[in-house]
Design a protein around this motif. Sequence first.
Motif, PDB file in Angstrom:
ATOM      1  N   LEU A 161      38.590  84.543 -27.128  1.00 56.84           N
ATOM      2  CA  LEU A 161      39.082  85.829 -27.633  1.00 56.84           C
ATOM      3  C   LEU A 161      40.599  85.837 -27.757  1.00 56.84           C
ATOM      4  CD1 LEU A 161      36.550  87.449 -28.085  1.00 56.84           C
ATOM      5  CD2 LEU A 161      37.570  89.241 -26.722  1.00 56.84           C
ATOM      6  N   LEU A 162      41.294  85.259 -26.793  1.00 54.14           N
ATOM      7  CA  LEU A 162      42.751  85.204 -26.885  1.00 54.14           C
ATOM      8  C   LEU A 162      43.191  84.364 -28.082  1.00 54.14           C
ATOM      9  CD1 LEU A 162      43.646  84.917 -23.103  1.00 54.14           C
ATOM     10  CD2 LEU A 162      44.157  86.857 -24.617  1.00 54.14           C
ATOM     11  N   ALA A 163      42.481  83.276 -28.365  1.00 54.42           N
ATOM     12  CA  ALA A 163      42.808  82.462 -29.541  1.00 54.42           C
ATOM     13  C   ALA A 163      42.582  83.265 -30.821  1.00 54.42           C
ATOM     14  CB  ALA A 163      41.970  81.184 -29.544  1.00 54.42           C
ATOM     15  N   LEU A 164      41.495  84.030 -30.877  1.00 56.86           N
ATOM     16  CA  LEU A 164      41.222  84.854 -32.055  1.00 56.86           C
ATOM     17  C   LEU A 164      42.278  85.952 -32.221  1.00 56.86           C
ATOM     18  CD1 LEU A 164      37.342  85.187 -31.787  1.00 56.86           C
ATOM     19  CD2 LEU A 164      38.641  83.838 -33.458  1.00 56.86           C
ATOM     20  N   ILE A 165      42.700  86.550 -31.115  1.00 58.03           N
ATOM     21  CA  ILE A 165      43.744  87.579 -31.174  1.00 58.03           C
ATOM     22  C   ILE A 165      45.048  86.964 -31.673  1.00 58.03           C
ATOM     23  CG2 ILE A 165      45.172  89.162 -29.802  1.00 58.03           C
ATOM     24  CD1 ILE A 165      42.650  89.467 -27.957  1.00 58.03           C
ATOM     25  N   LEU A 166      45.347  85.758 -31.206  1.00 58.92           N
ATOM     26  CA  LEU A 166      46.564  85.071 -31.656  1.00 58.92           C
ATOM     27  C   LEU A 166      46.522  84.814 -33.160  1.00 58.92           C
ATOM     28  CD1 LEU A 166      49.260  83.906 -30.705  1.00 58.92           C
ATOM     29  CD2 LEU A 166      48.072  81.739 -30.285  1.00 58.92           C
ATOM     30  N   VAL A 167      45.384  84.383 -33.672  1.00 57.26           N
ATOM     31  CA  VAL A 167      45.231  84.177 -35.116  1.00 57.26           C
ATOM     32  C   VAL A 167      45.391  85.509 -35.843  1.00 57.26           C
ATOM     33  CG1 VAL A 167      43.578  83.561 -36.934  1.00 57.26           C
ATOM     34  CG2 VAL A 167      43.803  82.100 -34.914  1.00 57.26           C
ATOM     35  N   GLU A 168      44.705  86.546 -35.361  1.00 56.45           N
ATOM     36  CA  GLU A 168      44.784  87.871 -35.995  1.00 56.45           C
ATOM     37  C   GLU A 168      46.222  88.385 -36.049  1.00 56.45           C
ATOM     38  OE1 GLU A 168      43.079  92.358 -35.116  1.00 56.45           O
ATOM     39  OE2 GLU A 168      43.872  91.127 -33.476  1.00 56.45           O
ATOM     40  N   ARG A 169      46.905  88.357 -34.921  1.00 51.69           N
ATOM     41  CA  ARG A 169      48.274  88.893 -34.845  1.00 51.69           C
ATOM     42  C   ARG A 169      49.242  88.059 -35.678  1.00 51.69           C
ATOM     43  NH1 ARG A 169      48.620  94.031 -33.865  1.00 51.69           N
ATOM     44  NH2 ARG A 169      46.383  94.245 -33.793  1.00 51.69           N
ATOM     45  N   THR A 170      49.039  86.758 -35.747  1.00 56.92           N
ATOM     46  CA  THR A 170      49.892  85.908 -36.575  1.00 56.92           C
ATOM     47  C   THR A 170      49.720  86.247 -38.052  1.00 56.92           C
ATOM     48  OG1 THR A 170      49.833  84.147 -34.916  1.00 56.92           O
ATOM     49  CG2 THR A 170      50.458  83.521 -37.164  1.00 56.92           C
ATOM     50  N   ILE A 171      48.477  86.433 -38.480  1.00 60.94           N
ATOM     51  CA  ILE A 171      48.225  86.812 -39.877  1.00 60.94           C
ATOM     52  C   ILE A 171      48.830  88.182 -40.169  1.00 60.94           C
ATOM     53  CG2 ILE A 171      46.430  87.437 -41.548  1.00 60.94           C
ATOM     54  CD1 ILE A 171      44.661  85.268 -40.172  1.00 60.94           C
ATOM     55  N   ILE A 172      48.673  89.123 -39.245  1.00 55.23           N
ATOM     56  CA  ILE A 172      49.262  90.456 -39.432  1.00 55.23           C
ATOM     57  C   ILE A 172      50.779  90.348 -39.558  1.00 55.23           C
ATOM     58  CG2 ILE A 172      49.725  92.667 -38.282  1.00 55.23           C
ATOM     59  CD1 ILE A 172      46.835  92.494 -37.161  1.00 55.23           C
ATOM     60  N   ALA A 173      51.414  89.599 -38.664  1.00 59.12           N
ATOM     61  CA  ALA A 173      52.875  89.458 -38.705  1.00 59.12           C
ATOM     62  C   ALA A 173      53.331  88.799 -40.003  1.00 59.12           C
ATOM     63  CB  ALA A 173      53.366  88.658 -37.500  1.00 59.12           C
ATOM     64  N   LEU A 174      52.640  87.755 -40.411  1.00 60.88           N
ATOM     65  CA  LEU A 174      53.009  87.087 -41.666  1.00 60.88           C
ATOM     66  C   LEU A 174      52.896  88.052 -42.848  1.00 60.88           C
ATOM     67  CD1 LEU A 174      51.406  83.567 -41.179  1.00 60.88           C
ATOM     68  CD2 LEU A 174      53.858  84.102 -41.354  1.00 60.88           C
ATOM     69  N   ASN A 175      51.836  88.841 -42.865  1.00 62.51           N
ATOM     70  CA  ASN A 175      51.683  89.807 -43.951  1.00 62.51           C
ATOM     71  C   ASN A 175      52.747  90.900 -43.892  1.00 62.51           C
ATOM     72  OD1 ASN A 175      49.572  88.845 -45.575  1.00 62.51           O
ATOM     73  ND2 ASN A 175      48.075  89.480 -44.066  1.00 62.51           N
ATOM     74  N   GLN A 176      53.039  91.413 -42.698  1.00 58.61           N
ATOM     75  CA  GLN A 176      53.993  92.512 -42.570  1.00 58.61           C
ATOM     76  C   GLN A 176      55.436  92.081 -42.827  1.00 58.61           C
ATOM     77  OE1 GLN A 176      53.005  93.831 -38.599  1.00 58.61           O
ATOM     78  NE2 GLN A 176      51.795  95.523 -39.380  1.00 58.61           N
ATOM     79  N   TRP A 177      55.757  90.853 -42.494  1.00 56.70           N
ATOM     80  CA  TRP A 177      57.158  90.439 -42.557  1.00 56.70           C
ATOM     81  C   TRP A 177      57.462  89.421 -43.648  1.00 56.70           C
ATOM     82  CZ3 TRP A 177      60.701  93.089 -39.890  1.00 56.70           C
ATOM     83  CH2 TRP A 177      60.236  93.893 -38.840  1.00 56.70           C
ATOM     84  N   VAL A 178      56.445  88.685 -44.145  1.00 55.92           N
ATOM     85  CA  VAL A 178      56.722  87.610 -45.098  1.00 55.92           C
ATOM     86  C   VAL A 178      56.004  87.834 -46.428  1.00 55.92           C
ATOM     87  CG1 VAL A 178      56.601  85.113 -45.505  1.00 55.92           C
ATOM     88  CG2 VAL A 178      57.055  85.976 -43.197  1.00 55.92           C
ATOM     89  N   PHE A 179      54.695  87.860 -46.395  1.00 58.29           N
ATOM     90  CA  PHE A 179      53.919  87.872 -47.633  1.00 58.29           C
ATOM     91  C   PHE A 179      53.835  89.240 -48.304  1.00 58.29           C
ATOM     92  CE2 PHE A 179      51.681  84.361 -45.221  1.00 58.29           C
ATOM     93  CZ  PHE A 179      52.424  83.357 -45.808  1.00 58.29           C
TER      94      PHE A 179
END
Length: 147
Positions: free
Chosen positions: A95-113
């Motif tokens: 679950l922590l690995a999945l949360i890390l993937v989720e939050r990384t995708i969210i951050a990339l979308n919010q700040w980069v893409f």
Amino acid sequence: MTIMTMLLPESTNAAYRGHPAAPWGLTALGILTIVPGAIHAFLPDGGAGVIAGLDLTHNATTIIGVFAWVGATQIVWGLTMLAVSLRYRSLVPLLLALILVERTIIALNQWVFKPGDGPDRPPEAYATLAVIPVVALLLTLALKRRA
């Protein structure tokens, strides 16, 4: 067999060998996911206007609907985190690995893409940046085997 034992089979906590701080961190993350989920799902504007400061003069129904939809998924995701952290600890690293993937995708979308048109960002954009290293640390602790 009752419906509760079918929904919640025996605990796997005895099989967990990671650091004890990781499941407790996951418990906190679960609560911190349910609370904004409830705000998005049950506040009249889903927090879009009163918290995120979004302009609701155009497409308000769609924006509020999307916030409510996200809130519903946050509540379920948070309840999943609580179930794993409190009863099925052998799944904490996953679950922590999945949360890390989720939050990384969210951050990339919010700040980069997909950063949006204006300088204003919702509070979640900043919270996500703070959560990523915390989740990475918790995952490291969860993967560290105890004797």
